[in-house]
Design a protein around this motif. Structure first.
Motif, PDB file in Angstrom:
ATOM      1  N   GLY A 122       0.784  -1.221   0.000  1.00 55.27           N
ATOM      2  CA  GLY A 122       0.000   0.000   0.000  1.00 55.27           C
ATOM      3  C   GLY A 122       0.817   1.271   0.000  1.00 55.27           C
ATOM      4  N   THR A 123       2.125   1.150  -0.131  1.00 53.65           N
ATOM      5  CA  THR A 123       3.009   2.318  -0.113  1.00 53.65           C
ATOM      6  C   THR A 123       3.674   2.475  -1.477  1.00 53.65           C
ATOM      7  OG1 THR A 123       3.473   1.973   2.235  1.00 53.65           O
ATOM      8  CG2 THR A 123       4.965   3.415   1.031  1.00 53.65           C
ATOM      9  N   SER A 124       3.687   3.684  -1.989  1.00 52.35           N
ATOM     10  CA  SER A 124       4.318   3.962  -3.282  1.00 52.35           C
ATOM     11  C   SER A 124       5.642   4.701  -3.089  1.00 52.35           C
ATOM     12  CB  SER A 124       3.395   4.811  -4.154  1.00 52.35           C
ATOM     13  OG  SER A 124       3.284   6.122  -3.625  1.00 52.35           O
ATOM     14  N   MET A 125       6.472   4.661  -4.100  1.00 50.19           N
ATOM     15  CA  MET A 125       7.730   5.407  -4.053  1.00 50.19           C
ATOM     16  C   MET A 125       7.457   6.909  -4.020  1.00 50.19           C
ATOM     17  SD  MET A 125      10.436   3.504  -3.808  1.00 50.19           S
ATOM     18  CE  MET A 125      11.938   4.034  -4.658  1.00 50.19           C
ATOM     19  N   ASN A 126       6.366   7.345  -4.618  1.00 48.45           N
ATOM     20  CA  ASN A 126       5.995   8.757  -4.532  1.00 48.45           C
ATOM     21  C   ASN A 126       5.780   9.168  -3.080  1.00 48.45           C
ATOM     22  OD1 ASN A 126       6.059   9.594  -7.235  1.00 48.45           O
ATOM     23  ND2 ASN A 126       4.023   8.755  -7.636  1.00 48.45           N
ATOM     24  N   GLU A 127       5.104   8.308  -2.319  1.00 47.25           N
ATOM     25  CA  GLU A 127       4.829   8.608  -0.920  1.00 47.25           C
ATOM     26  C   GLU A 127       6.116   8.609  -0.099  1.00 47.25           C
ATOM     27  OE1 GLU A 127       0.298   6.867  -0.446  1.00 47.25           O
ATOM     28  OE2 GLU A 127       1.995   5.474  -0.487  1.00 47.25           O
ATOM     29  N   VAL A 128       7.023   7.684  -0.400  1.00 50.46           N
ATOM     30  CA  VAL A 128       8.308   7.655   0.301  1.00 50.46           C
ATOM     31  C   VAL A 128       9.081   8.937   0.018  1.00 50.46           C
ATOM     32  CG1 VAL A 128      10.528   6.478   0.541  1.00 50.46           C
ATOM     33  CG2 VAL A 128       8.436   5.127   0.287  1.00 50.46           C
ATOM     34  N   ALA A 129       9.119   9.334  -1.253  1.00 54.45           N
ATOM     35  CA  ALA A 129       9.832  10.554  -1.628  1.00 54.45           C
ATOM     36  C   ALA A 129       9.245  11.770  -0.918  1.00 54.45           C
ATOM     37  CB  ALA A 129       9.783  10.739  -3.142  1.00 54.45           C
ATOM     38  N   GLU A 130       7.924  11.841  -0.883  1.00 55.95           N
ATOM     39  CA  GLU A 130       7.256  12.961  -0.220  1.00 55.95           C
ATOM     40  C   GLU A 130       7.567  12.985   1.268  1.00 55.95           C
ATOM     41  OE1 GLU A 130       2.724  14.734   0.476  1.00 55.95           O
ATOM     42  OE2 GLU A 130       3.053  12.997  -0.831  1.00 55.95           O
ATOM     43  N   ALA A 131       7.560  11.815   1.898  1.00 57.64           N
ATOM     44  CA  ALA A 131       7.854  11.733   3.330  1.00 57.64           C
ATOM     45  C   ALA A 131       9.283  12.149   3.638  1.00 57.64           C
ATOM     46  CB  ALA A 131       7.609  10.314   3.831  1.00 57.64           C
ATOM     47  N   CYS A 132      10.160  11.984   2.666  1.00 57.15           N
ATOM     48  CA  CYS A 132      11.573  12.334   2.850  1.00 57.15           C
ATOM     49  C   CYS A 132      11.875  13.765   2.401  1.00 57.15           C
ATOM     50  CB  CYS A 132      12.466  11.367   2.065  1.00 57.15           C
ATOM     51  SG  CYS A 132      12.384   9.669   2.655  1.00 57.15           S
ATOM     52  N   GLY A 133      10.873  14.434   1.823  1.00 60.13           N
ATOM     53  CA  GLY A 133      11.083  15.798   1.358  1.00 60.13           C
ATOM     54  C   GLY A 133      12.014  15.884   0.165  1.00 60.13           C
ATOM     55  N   MET A 134      11.915  14.901  -0.716  1.00 60.14           N
ATOM     56  CA  MET A 134      12.774  14.902  -1.905  1.00 60.14           C
ATOM     57  C   MET A 134      11.960  14.496  -3.125  1.00 60.14           C
ATOM     58  SD  MET A 134      14.982  11.334  -1.608  1.00 60.14           S
ATOM     59  CE  MET A 134      16.058  12.023  -0.367  1.00 60.14           C
ATOM     60  N   SER A 135      12.533  14.700  -4.277  1.00 57.27           N
ATOM     61  CA  SER A 135      11.867  14.306  -5.519  1.00 57.27           C
ATOM     62  C   SER A 135      12.022  12.806  -5.724  1.00 57.27           C
ATOM     63  CB  SER A 135      12.463  15.055  -6.712  1.00 57.27           C
ATOM     64  OG  SER A 135      13.807  14.648  -6.928  1.00 57.27           O
TER      65      SER A 135
END
Length: 205
Positions: free
Chosen positions: A31-44
């Motif tokens: 249920g987790t996307s790489m987009n969500e990981v990137a957003e959580a890390c404050g990066m593109s």
């Protein structure tokens, strides 16, 4: 010319693993996307791929790094050359402490390891088996007679049953925390209910 690593590469990588573990623990790996990981890390997202090629690589690294760290902790305790009971008690206390500091990674390891391919899953499970083996040896050192009944590993697994799933019911903001529960787990394992000592309860401020 090859692109060099940034001076904070390792710190950024650790941040990504921490945030990804939190998302996987809360939403599940599927249920987790790489987009969500990137957003959580404050990066593109392209920047994220500079550190990890895909979501699967994140899963493998989170699970394996967690077990590898537990192995390191285990070896530190074993190297103290304490007596058998003290050694096992220290193992219990340290593992409960480590789980408190890495609850998200531990949840990923216990719940999302099924999404690994056979080779990666077996490698990580082998590491877990080494950890269980050391706990089994520590138990047998206290009760050598259990070898005849081949109970070393089952007893170790029962012990891990108490420790591994603590995160499912122990509330971070509750009256008890991992530090309070660690000696209780040790007491319960060594002596059953009569051996449990009551923790000092905090009074409301």
């Amino acid at each position: 010319m090859a692109r060099g690593r940034a001076h904070n590469y390792d710190d950024q990588r650790d941040l990504i693993l921490s945030r990804a573990a939190q998302l996987f623990a809360q939403r599940g790996y599927p249920g987790t996307s790489m987009n969500e990981v990137a957003e959580a890390c404050g990066m593109s997202k392209p920047s994220l791929y500079h550190y990890f090629r895909d979501k699967y690589a994140l899963l493998v690294t989170i699970a394996e790094s967690h077990v590898e760290h537990l192995e390191t902790v285990m070896l530190e305790v074993i190297d103290t050359q304490a007596d058998a009971r003290t050694r096992l008690e220290k193992l219990i206390l340290r593992f409960v402490e480590e789980y408190a500091e890495a609850q998200h990674a531990h949840r990923v390891l216990t719940e999302d390891v099924r999404f690994l391919n056979d080779e990666d899953r077996e490698r990580i499970l082998d590491r877990e088996r080494r950890v269980v083996s050391v706990f089994s040896d520590a138990i047998r050192a206290i009760r050598p007679d259990i070898d005849q009944a081949r109970l070393g590993t089952p007893l170790a697994m029962l012990l891990f049953g108490m420790i591994n799933w603590m995160f499912t019911w122990l509330k971070p903001d509750g009256k008890l925390n991992h530090a309070a529960m660690a000696p209780i787990v040790a007491d319960l394992f060594f002596g059953g209910i009569p051996a449990v000592r009551m923790p000092a309860m905090q009074t409301p401020s």
